[in-house]
Design a protein around this motif. Structure first.
Motif, PDB file in Angstrom:
ATOM      1  N   PHE A  75      44.890 -64.078 -95.729  1.00 38.50           N
ATOM      2  CA  PHE A  75      43.793 -64.802 -95.076  1.00 38.50           C
ATOM      3  C   PHE A  75      44.299 -65.590 -93.866  1.00 38.50           C
ATOM      4  O   PHE A  75      43.581 -65.751 -92.877  1.00 38.50           O
ATOM      5  N   ASP A  77      46.651 -64.638 -91.877  1.00 39.23           N
ATOM      6  CA  ASP A  77      46.937 -63.693 -90.791  1.00 39.23           C
ATOM      7  C   ASP A  77      45.710 -62.970 -90.248  1.00 39.23           C
ATOM      8  O   ASP A  77      45.736 -62.497 -89.118  1.00 39.23           O
ATOM      9  N   SER A  78      44.663 -62.830 -91.067  1.00 37.31           N
ATOM     10  CA  SER A  78      43.654 -61.822 -90.737  1.00 37.31           C
ATOM     11  C   SER A  78      42.452 -62.306 -89.932  1.00 37.31           C
ATOM     12  O   SER A  78      41.729 -61.492 -89.376  1.00 37.31           O
ATOM     13  N   CYS A  79      42.201 -63.594 -89.871  1.00 40.33           N
ATOM     14  CA  CYS A  79      40.962 -64.048 -89.222  1.00 40.33           C
ATOM     15  C   CYS A  79      40.999 -63.739 -87.735  1.00 40.33           C
ATOM     16  O   CYS A  79      41.993 -63.991 -87.061  1.00 40.33           O
ATOM     17  N   VAL A  80      39.903 -63.171 -87.209  1.00 36.55           N
ATOM     18  CA  VAL A  80      39.825 -62.885 -85.776  1.00 36.55           C
ATOM     19  C   VAL A  80      38.839 -63.815 -85.062  1.00 36.55           C
ATOM     20  O   VAL A  80      38.512 -63.590 -83.900  1.00 36.55           O
ATOM     21  N   HIS A  81      38.356 -64.847 -85.754  1.00 39.16           N
ATOM     22  CA  HIS A  81      37.369 -65.757 -85.161  1.00 39.16           C
ATOM     23  C   HIS A  81      36.111 -65.023 -84.734  1.00 39.16           C
ATOM     24  O   HIS A  81      35.590 -65.276 -83.655  1.00 39.16           O
ATOM     25  N   CYS A  82      35.625 -64.103 -85.565  1.00 40.26           N
ATOM     26  CA  CYS A  82      34.440 -63.337 -85.168  1.00 40.26           C
ATOM     27  C   CYS A  82      33.190 -64.194 -85.243  1.00 40.26           C
ATOM     28  O   CYS A  82      32.237 -63.970 -84.506  1.00 40.26           O
ATOM     29  N   GLY A  83      33.183 -65.152 -86.160  1.00 43.07           N
ATOM     30  CA  GLY A  83      32.051 -66.071 -86.226  1.00 43.07           C
ATOM     31  C   GLY A  83      31.002 -65.725 -87.271  1.00 43.07           C
ATOM     32  O   GLY A  83      30.013 -66.431 -87.409  1.00 43.07           O
ATOM     33  N   ALA A  84      31.218 -64.645 -88.049  1.00 43.49           N
ATOM     34  CA  ALA A  84      30.210 -64.250 -89.041  1.00 43.49           C
ATOM     35  C   ALA A  84      29.980 -65.345 -90.082  1.00 43.49           C
ATOM     36  O   ALA A  84      28.895 -65.471 -90.632  1.00 43.49           O
ATOM     37  N   VAL A 103      35.290 -70.994 -90.817  1.00 44.18           N
ATOM     38  CA  VAL A 103      36.430 -70.622 -89.975  1.00 44.18           C
ATOM     39  C   VAL A 103      37.129 -71.865 -89.431  1.00 44.18           C
ATOM     40  O   VAL A 103      38.362 -71.944 -89.389  1.00 44.18           O
ATOM     41  N   CYS A 158      32.373 -62.280 -94.801  1.00 40.38           N
ATOM     42  CA  CYS A 158      33.553 -62.068 -93.955  1.00 40.38           C
ATOM     43  C   CYS A 158      33.954 -60.597 -93.981  1.00 40.38           C
ATOM     44  O   CYS A 158      34.100 -60.022 -95.050  1.00 40.38           O
ATOM     45  N   PRO A 159      34.145 -59.984 -92.812  1.00 43.40           N
ATOM     46  CA  PRO A 159      34.529 -58.566 -92.800  1.00 43.40           C
ATOM     47  C   PRO A 159      35.877 -58.307 -93.478  1.00 43.40           C
ATOM     48  O   PRO A 159      36.164 -57.167 -93.825  1.00 43.40           O
ATOM     49  N   TYR A 160      36.702 -59.335 -93.661  1.00 39.95           N
ATOM     50  CA  TYR A 160      37.984 -59.142 -94.357  1.00 39.95           C
ATOM     51  C   TYR A 160      37.985 -59.826 -95.714  1.00 39.95           C
ATOM     52  O   TYR A 160      39.030 -59.938 -96.346  1.00 39.95           O
TER      53      TYR A 160
ATOM     54  N   SER B  61      30.280 -55.987 -95.115  1.00 38.09           N
ATOM     55  CA  SER B  61      30.119 -57.441 -95.248  1.00 38.09           C
ATOM     56  C   SER B  61      29.620 -58.052 -93.947  1.00 38.09           C
ATOM     57  O   SER B  61      28.758 -58.929 -93.946  1.00 38.09           O
ATOM     58  N   LEU B  62      30.183 -57.584 -92.846  1.00 37.25           N
ATOM     59  CA  LEU B  62      29.779 -58.118 -91.549  1.00 37.25           C
ATOM     60  C   LEU B  62      28.310 -57.794 -91.279  1.00 37.25           C
ATOM     61  O   LEU B  62      27.571 -58.612 -90.725  1.00 37.25           O
ATOM     62  N   ASN B  66      26.061 -60.885 -90.018  1.00 34.91           N
ATOM     63  CA  ASN B  66      25.562 -61.158 -88.671  1.00 34.91           C
ATOM     64  C   ASN B  66      25.370 -59.843 -87.927  1.00 34.91           C
ATOM     65  O   ASN B  66      26.338 -59.155 -87.607  1.00 34.91           O
ATOM     66  N   ILE B  69      27.117 -59.504 -84.272  1.00 32.00           N
ATOM     67  CA  ILE B  69      28.573 -59.295 -84.312  1.00 32.00           C
ATOM     68  C   ILE B  69      28.871 -57.916 -84.881  1.00 32.00           C
ATOM     69  O   ILE B  69      29.751 -57.208 -84.420  1.00 32.00           O
ATOM     70  N   ARG B 124      31.351 -65.124 -77.115  1.00 32.34           N
ATOM     71  CA  ARG B 124      32.335 -66.210 -77.075  1.00 32.34           C
ATOM     72  C   ARG B 124      31.950 -67.281 -76.048  1.00 32.34           C
ATOM     73  O   ARG B 124      32.426 -68.405 -76.112  1.00 32.34           O
ATOM     74  N   ILE B 130      30.501 -70.115 -81.744  1.00 34.87           N
ATOM     75  CA  ILE B 130      31.631 -69.204 -81.537  1.00 34.87           C
ATOM     76  C   ILE B 130      32.496 -69.706 -80.377  1.00 34.87           C
ATOM     77  O   ILE B 130      33.720 -69.588 -80.404  1.00 34.87           O
ATOM     78  N   ILE B 133      34.993 -72.117 -81.836  1.00 39.57           N
ATOM     79  CA  ILE B 133      36.140 -71.618 -82.608  1.00 39.57           C
ATOM     80  C   ILE B 133      37.047 -70.701 -81.790  1.00 39.57           C
ATOM     81  O   ILE B 133      38.065 -70.231 -82.285  1.00 39.57           O
ATOM     82  N   LYS B 205      46.406 -61.690 -84.424  1.00 39.35           N
ATOM     83  CA  LYS B 205      45.259 -61.538 -85.308  1.00 39.35           C
ATOM     84  C   LYS B 205      44.869 -60.076 -85.499  1.00 39.35           C
ATOM     85  O   LYS B 205      44.024 -59.778 -86.336  1.00 39.35           O
ATOM     86  N   HIS B 208      44.497 -58.134 -88.830  1.00 36.78           N
ATOM     87  CA  HIS B 208      43.347 -57.932 -89.713  1.00 36.78           C
ATOM     88  C   HIS B 208      43.238 -56.463 -90.113  1.00 36.78           C
ATOM     89  O   HIS B 208      42.647 -56.148 -91.144  1.00 36.78           O
ATOM     90  N   VAL B 212      42.872 -56.224 -94.150  1.00 36.91           N
ATOM     91  CA  VAL B 212      41.657 -55.957 -94.920  1.00 36.91           C
ATOM     92  C   VAL B 212      41.977 -55.140 -96.178  1.00 36.91           C
ATOM     93  O   VAL B 212      41.401 -55.363 -97.241  1.00 36.91           O
TER      94      VAL B 212
END
Lengths: 513, 240
Positions: A75, A77-84, A103, A158-160, B61-62, B66, B69, B124, B130, B133, B205, B208, B212
């Motif tokens: 967790f 390492d994997s976050c890309v700040h996508c905002g979901a 996030v 979260c996509p991950y 999940s995504l 959202n 996104i 962004r 967004i 962050i 990053k 990911h 995953v």
């Protein structure tokens, strides 16, 4: 209801995501555990005078956890700040503080991870959002990791599959280690270790309470409904949150459990040694602490010689019982230490071990062993609040999603009037009550009231549209939290209750004796 | 220049492969001591494989989380996937029939990829949460990826490069022969950015992508009552 220094959030006309208000909850801090509380748990008693000592210890613990927990490492390492996840947390929706976006909460920790454990963060800290661990940052951890109820709603989207609960647990574990524990959680852990339950209710007091309950029930129903304690050779050991023993509305469900056992004619017992299903060791992600608490139940089951273990209405307790007991104490299949093997021989393999009280009751209903007068619940228009740990961290029955269906099936079997809240606020998308994960303490009342906002909004809709006057739930923390916050939103505090409270109202106890 | 790119690509590939292999090893060796799938979760390994496939191919999940996104993210990743498959033609000789068939899809997928990246980048700036962050590196990654997309598409749709020579260069690298690389500005930009991406991948990053597959909330079967999960370090505690 005390006067509040902050306004209750206003319901939205349509569910738009609120604008951010930086620092809106920066002042929120639970009481710090005293030296005595910390000492009883074997944690460092207080923060070291020299910051460098705390700093080194925190980073050392962080490194240790990264090596022990794949969840944390992946967790980080994997976050890309996508905002979901940004609009998924009830604390963000209720407080609008951007650091309550999952996030951003994680970034409090991830920024430190990058600085100390990644090449990019060591070389270009500002580019990748890495920062040194300072006292100020540690204080911010304390503020914001105690505004997370570990409800896992963000992890659904979260996509991950990044689960902020895992990050929060790790952060709190580090805080405990450096002597920055939270009073509420750690005080309760001290009680359960010493006395056997979170309330610190000793055996004789428990016995008294149960005898009183039996007398009251005899008067109310005319039946000898028993609440056995420490009965050797009983069929079932019931482990339930200690709040069930006297808090309202919790005790109504305890009455319901007793009536189910009575009507089905199954012998059962409570244990004075393991009189607590809750296990606050989970809230701080301390494996050994959680194991220590869990082992009490194994010991009680072995001593009492029971064939089945059933867990009462409690969210995080069910997560630990369902998902962790087998790992922690070998209660389930596969463990090979002598005690676990003995327990496996003793427990009846025809039943799931442990079972949730709702699985237990639903099985009996399906076998036709319980009868109900559904009309007895006709004064209630009922909705069901899925508790987060049951919904997103456990299961009931044989199929995924049984944790949603079984409690609803029971409600529909014992009552006529049932409606659902909005689909994006139930089942796996359910909103936390706002008090879970170690937040259920008075000094965090602002976070609790504001955190309850999304649930209150959904509840208001079904109250307005369908006249709902009963929100059933199967979690002791949900019950306590709602009892406290419902009045702030203009509801009667008695609007919340347990599923077995409904069972209790409608169940037929047989011919009068 | 040919020699520079030859060395650069050997170096970048080596860093990418070793760095990524190390991270995957690191993820794999770290135990998951508790059963923590986000439920409802599949109860069998086959079910987990399906869940993971949906997650990786459809971003399930995504999608629940959202739609915007999801739309931009999915366009970018699927575009990138098609483009990457098409690029196999520069490394395989002769080109198999299925890859020839793939050519037009891979060609126009560049626009999917660029459009997706553009959408993600716009968010962004435009979405307050967004923006809050976003770190500088998030912008730089988008710039890098869009740069790769545009410089690549430019060679297909604007100013052609001698692809036969490019292919000869890469086929040569694979057998340690150095063949001349055409001096084309778009190609130089494209290859520089790709090499940069390969080098930075294991430190960023972009992890990911392997992450995953190792995410315990997604890759664990929901069977804790039937099967015991016990990490080595936790088993050690039991001995005490």
């Amino acid at each position: 209801m005390a006067d509040l220094e902050f306004p209750i959030p206003k319901y939205r006309d349509y569910p738009e995501v609120p604008a951010i208000k930086a620092g809106a909850m920066a002042h929120s801090r639970p009481h710090v555990a005293s030296e005595k509380i910390q000492e009883a748990l074997g944690y460092q008693t207080k923060l070291a005078e020299d910051w460098q000592v705390t700093h080194d210890k925190a980073i050392g613990k962080f490194g240790e956890l990264l090596g022990k927990y794949r969840s944390l490492k992946v967790f980080m390492d994997s976050c890309v700040h996508c905002g979901a996840c940004t609009d998924k947390c009830h604390y963000f929706i209720g407080t609008n503080d951007p650091k309550n976006m999952p996030v951003a909460r994680q970034e409090l920790m991830r920024s430190v991870y990058r600085r100390y454990f990644t090449l990019a963060g060591k070389m270009f800290p500002s580019l990748v959002g890495a920062q040194d661990l300072t006292k100020e940052l540690l204080d911010e951890w304390y503020t914001y990791f105690w505004q997370c109820s570990e409800c896992r709603r963000c992890s659904v989207f979260c996509p991950y599959g990044i689960d902020t609960a895992e990050v929060t647990m790790a952060a709190r574990n580090i805080l405990d280690t450096v002597g920055y524990g939270q009073k509420y959680t750690n005080e309760i852990l001290g009680k359960v270790n010493k006395i056997g339950n979170n309330l610190g209710l000793p055996g004789p007091a428990l016995e008294n309470t149960l005898e009183g309950l039996e007398e009251d029930l005899k008067e109310d129903t005319g039946f000898d409904i028993k609440y056995p304690l420490d009965v050797q050779g009983a069929e079932v050991l019931l482990v339930t949150p200690s709040a069930d023993f006297f808090a309202e509305p919790h005790i109504e469900s305890l009455i319901g459990y007793g009536k189910v056992f009575h009507a089905a004619g199954i012998s059962w017992t409570l244990s004075s040694y393991a009189s607590e299903a809750g296990n606050f060791g989970m809230f701080d992600g301390d494996y050994e602490m959680m194991r220590k608490v869990a082992l009490r139940i194994r010991k009680a089951a072995l001593e009492l010689g029971v064939k089945r273990i059933v867990v009462g209405e409690c969210g995080h307790a069910w997560r630990i019982a369902y998902a962790f007991w087998n790992t922690l104490s070998g209660l389930g299949a596969g463990a090979n230490d002598p005690f676990a093997i003995e327990l496996q021989k003793q427990l009846d393999p025809r039943y799931k071990q442990p079972s949730h009280i709702c699985e237990f009751t639903w099985d009996l209903i399906q076998q036709g062993r319980l009868q109900f007068d559904k009309e007895a619940n006709d004064h209630r228009i009922i909705t069901f609040h899925d508790s987060c740990n049951v919904a997103r961290a456990s299961r009931m029955g044989d199929y995924p999603g049984g944790q949603f269906e079984i409690p609803r099936n029971i409600i529909k079997a014992v009552a006529n009037k049932y409606v659902e809240m909005a689909p994006d606020t139930i089942r796996e998308a359910t909103f936390c009550c706002g008090g879970g994960g170690g937040i259920l303490t008075d000094e965090l009342v602002e976070a609790r009231i504001k955190g309850a906002f999304p649930r209150m909004e959904a509840l208001q809709q079904v109250v307005d549209q369908h006249g709902v006057n009963f929100m059933a739930t199967i979690c002791a923390i949900c019950k306590a939290q709602f009892t406290k916050v419902l009045p702030y939103y203009g509801f009667n505090m008695r609007l919340v209750g347990g599923v077995h409270q409904l069972v209790s109202t409608a169940i037929r106890l047989g011919n009068e004796q | 220049m040919t020699l520079f790119f030859a060395i650069l690509f050997y170096l970048a590939t080596a860093l990418f492969v070793v760095g990524l292999a190390y991270k995957i090893y690191d993820f794999a060796r770290t135990p998951a001591p508790l059963s923590i799938p986000t439920t409802p979760a599949p109860t069998t390994t086959t079910g987990v494989a399906f869940r993971m496939t949906r997650e990786v191919v459809l971003f399930e999940s995504l999608f629940k989380g959202n739609l915007w996104i999801w739309l931009f993210g999915w366009l970018f990743h699927m575009g990138l996937f098609l483009v990457l498959v098409r690029h196999l033609r520069y490394f395989i000789d002769p080109i198999p029939a299925w890859l020839l068939f793939f050519q037009p899809f891979g060609k126009y997928a560049a626009f999917m990829m660029i459009a997706g990246l553009g959408g993600l980048w716009a968010r962004r700036f435009l979405v307050e949460r967004i923006r809050y962050i976003t770190t500088p590196s998030d912008h730089l990654w988008l710039a890098l990826l869009i740069g790769i997309g545009i410089s690549g598409a430019a060679m297909t749709f604007v100013s052609h490069v001698d692809v036969v020579a490019v292919k000869a260069f890469f086929l040569g690298l694979m057998v340690f022969e150095i063949n001349p690389l055409p001096a084309h500005p778009a190609l130089i930009i494209h290859l520089l950015l790709v090499a940069l991406l390969l080098i930075l991948f294991p430190f960023s990053k972009l992890l990911h992508a392997p992450g995953v597959f190792f995410s315990p909330t997604r890759n664990q079967a929901d069977n804790p009552r039937e099967k015991r999960h016990l990490a080595a370090w936790a088993a050690q505690i039991e001995k005490n």
